[in-house]
Design an enzyme around this catalytic site. Structure first.
Site, PDB file in Angstrom:
ATOM      1  N   CYS A 136       0.736  -1.452  -0.103  1.00 40.75           N
ATOM      2  CA  CYS A 136      -0.013   0.154  -0.101  1.00 40.75           C
ATOM      3  C   CYS A 136       1.024   1.355  -0.065  1.00 40.75           C
ATOM      4  O   CYS A 136       0.348   2.338  -0.209  1.00 40.75           O
ATOM      5  CB  CYS A 136      -0.949   0.100   1.083  1.00 40.75           C
ATOM      6  SG  CYS A 136      -1.996  -1.506   1.372  1.00 40.75           S
ATOM      7  N   ASN A 143     -10.223   0.048   1.038  1.00 40.16           N
ATOM      8  CA  ASN A 143      -8.815   0.347   0.641  1.00 40.16           C
ATOM      9  C   ASN A 143      -8.365  -0.291  -0.551  1.00 40.16           C
ATOM     10  O   ASN A 143      -8.625  -1.430  -0.930  1.00 40.16           O
ATOM     11  CB  ASN A 143      -8.421  -0.657   1.713  1.00 40.16           C
ATOM     12  CG  ASN A 143      -6.942  -0.914   1.951  1.00 40.16           C
ATOM     13  OD1 ASN A 143      -6.256  -0.373   0.914  1.00 40.16           O
ATOM     14  ND2 ASN A 143      -6.058  -1.312   2.941  1.00 40.16           N
ATOM     15  N   HIS A 170      -2.691   7.117   3.056  1.00 40.81           N
ATOM     16  CA  HIS A 170      -3.284   5.803   2.720  1.00 40.81           C
ATOM     17  C   HIS A 170      -4.735   5.354   3.302  1.00 40.81           C
ATOM     18  O   HIS A 170      -4.523   5.841   4.462  1.00 40.81           O
ATOM     19  CB  HIS A 170      -2.271   4.718   2.728  1.00 40.81           C
ATOM     20  CG  HIS A 170      -2.901   3.321   2.530  1.00 40.81           C
ATOM     21  ND1 HIS A 170      -3.501   2.891   1.394  1.00 40.81           N
ATOM     22  CD2 HIS A 170      -3.006   2.277   3.347  1.00 40.81           C
ATOM     23  CE1 HIS A 170      -3.993   1.887   1.502  1.00 40.81           C
ATOM     24  NE2 HIS A 170      -3.368   1.098   2.691  1.00 40.81           N
TER      25      HIS A 170
END
Ligand code: ACO
Length: 316
Positions: A117, A271, A241
């Protein structure tokens, strides 16, 4: 190690951006039909209301990349390399960036970056290095289809993930450009916290990731802000993020960045791993929240564990 990026002879400026999201939207209510979960649990624990699911990593990257090129007013043959951040490549070999290169007709090099990520901030940092040694224009993309490595019977992961892509065109300028500082980190001893074997599914220790994530985001952000020669009050916008709204809130609080300065898209997208920061950046640009002159903190964390923070002075 202290660096002084202001010494670079050539920096970069983002001249175009684009996003791609699959058409299919899956709400929390939809998920609660097929698994033992609820809209209330997902919203309270994560901030997610819905996510887009579907497509391929290359297909989404091509779509986002095309929009970014159009917005920058650039032809494919003006791009010197495609840098694709992804943790969900279409295949192990070849790299997915090659399909993106072909799909967009970019007659140049292409490579994948896998830092989970944190991938987009890693890719953006590498891209600035390439500009410093002579590249003129780069297409930097974060694209993911986490749904393909998700066990849809495992509610602990399934409620979190979404698919999508975000891309930017980064162009060289004489002088320092937008990137004021960058801080990359990794600790492979934490690899077991979030993993997926060949042909397998994502598994994670959510509680432990939560704790570590807040710590590394806060530490690396504070270092990046200091290396940019700024204080936290100088930060106009934080683009984190998007893994969990509570992580974003906890990190913001500890850094002393008020909530209204963070960009949140997790409610709509879930996500999306390395796509989450460019998707959030595009949202901030399109809603007029990210404006020339702003100091912007990008900060991410993910499997590895890896983490990455960077400070940009938006403009150009
Ligand atoms: N729906 C309903 N109940 C659930 C669900 C669900 N989807 N998932 C777990 N539960 C239950 C658990 O079984 C547990 O029940 P129990 O108390 O009876 O044992 C209860 O809810 C609490 O579970 P916790 O795991 O303690 O919940 P927590 O508050 O830690 O939230 C979460 C879990 C959202 C995963 C959080 O820990 C988190 O966000 N961690 C970070 C995750 C992350 O950032 N991952 C990195 C990237 S993920 C990726 O790339 C896919």
């Amino acid at each position: 190690m202290h660096r002084n990026p202001m010494k670079v002879a050539r920096g970069g400026v983002v001249t175009g951006w684009g996003t791609a999201l699959p058409d299919k939207i899956v709400t929390n209510e939809d998920l609660s039909v097929s698994m033992d979960t609820s809209d209330a649990w997902i919203r309270e624990r994560t901030g997610i209301r819905q996510r887009h699911l579907g497509g391929t990593t290359s297909g989404l990257a091509i779509e986002a990349g095309r929009v970014a090129l159009d917005r920058a007013g650039r032809r494919p043959d003006e791009i010197d390399a495609v840098i694709l951040a992804t943790t969900t490549p279409d295949q192990i070999v070849p790299g997915t960036s090659a399909a993106v290169q072909d799909g967009l007709g970019i007659p140049a090099g292409a490579f994948d970056v896998n830092a989970a990520c944190s991938g987009f901030v890693y890719a953006l940092t590498v891209a600035h290095g390439m500009l410093a040694i002579g590249a003129e224009r780069l297409l930097v993309i974060g694209s993911e289809t986490l749904s393909r490595i998700t066990d849809w019977d495992d509610r602990s992961v399934a409620v979190l993930v979404g698919d999508g892509a975000g891309a930017v065109v980064l162009e060289a300028v004489d002088g320092p450009g937008q990137l004021l500082s960058w801080k990359l980190g990794a600790d492979g001893s934490m690899g077991h916290l979030l993993q997926c074997d060949h042909g397998g599914y994502l598994s994670m220790d959510g509680k432990e990731i939560f704790r570590k994530a807040v710590r590394v985001v806060v530490e690396s952000s504070a270092q990046a802000i200091a290396e940019a020669g700024l204080t936290v009050d100088d930060i106009d916008l934080m683009i984190p993020h998007q893994a969990n709204l509570r992580i974003i809130q906890a990190a913001g609080q500890r850094l002393g960045i008020p909530e209204e300065k963070s960009v949140v898209v997790i409610d709509r997208y879930g996500n999306t791993s390395s796509a989450s920061i460019p998707l959030a950046m595009a949202d901030a640009l399109e809603t007029g929240r990210l404006r020339p002159g702003n100091h912007v903190l990008l900060t991410g964390f993910g499997g590895g564990m890896t983490w990455a923070s960077a400070v940009l002075h938006w403009g150009g």
